[in-house]
Design an enzyme around this catalytic site. Sequence first.
Site, mmCIF file in Angstrom:
data_model
loop_
_atom_site.group_PDB
_atom_site.id
_atom_site.type_symbol
_atom_site.label_atom_id
_atom_site.label_comp_id
_atom_site.label_asym_id
_atom_site.label_seq_id
_atom_site.Cartn_x
_atom_site.Cartn_y
_atom_site.Cartn_z
ATOM 1 N N MET A 154 -4.055 29.782 10.929
ATOM 2 C CA MET A 154 -4.027 28.369 11.316
ATOM 3 C C MET A 154 -3.546 28.226 12.743
ATOM 4 O O MET A 154 -2.400 27.876 13.008
ATOM 5 C CB MET A 154 -3.119 27.606 10.350
ATOM 6 N N HIS A 155 -4.400 28.551 13.709
ATOM 7 C CA HIS A 155 -3.981 28.367 15.099
ATOM 8 C C HIS A 155 -4.351 26.960 15.552
ATOM 9 O O HIS A 155 -4.705 26.096 14.738
ATOM 10 C CB HIS A 155 -4.580 29.461 15.988
ATOM 11 N N ALA A 156 -4.270 26.730 16.825
ATOM 12 C CA ALA A 156 -4.315 25.357 17.340
ATOM 13 C C ALA A 156 -5.593 24.595 16.970
ATOM 14 O O ALA A 156 -5.532 23.472 16.499
ATOM 15 C CB ALA A 156 -4.142 25.385 18.858
#
Lengths: 130, 100
Positions: free
Chosen positions: B22-24
């Site tokens: 779950m990155h940006a």
Amino acid sequence: MTETVGIVIVSHSSDIAKGTADMVRQMVGTEVKVAFCGGNPDGGLGTSVPLIIDAINAAWSPKGVAVLVDLGGAETNSEMAVEMLEPARRDLVVVCNAPIVEGAVMAATEAAGGSTLAQVKAVAEELSAD
Amino acid sequence: MLDKADGQIFTGSVRLVHAVGMHARPAVKLTKLAKKFQAQISVRVAGAPEWINAKSVAKIMAMRAAHGSTIEIKASGSDAEAAVAALVDLVASDFPDGAG
């Protein structure tokens, strides 16, 4: 689409300002108006009150405009630009106390959902709260 | 994968297939989609002690869900069932461009 709060990015460097705006457009989308300015009129590092006013006008929305800045002079010149707007618009522009890249992405994400200017500012500043 | 719990609370869970977790960018998509619903929506990495407001992009980015982890979603409110279904679909389909 309903009106959304506009985002203005003010950096000392035009590359940083443009790059931050690119990140906002790619990550959040194009439904939020994003304008940016960076560098002084001679092409060097710095910020310029007239260019900031142009950017505020470019991102203008009846819901208001949130301004994200980098270092010192970007903030003071942005505040000066706000002061120079006509009184009716002055209260619709806020300078956020937030890191420029993260703050811009988060402010735009919040703005995309139709939030008020106060909500957009609060979300941008969430990062500086702790 | 929807379970109707008691009352108005709907829950779902979905595996995070995104290569880097779950990155940006996925966080922005998830938050934007969540904001389209009236329901109160919370998410967590399965088993985590705290639920996170799905409409807070700062908190979603900070949850650091890893690739392969399971995301739990719960929602309450008028459109809660649709909200859970939409968010499960977003994560399961690996956050396609144009979603959210």
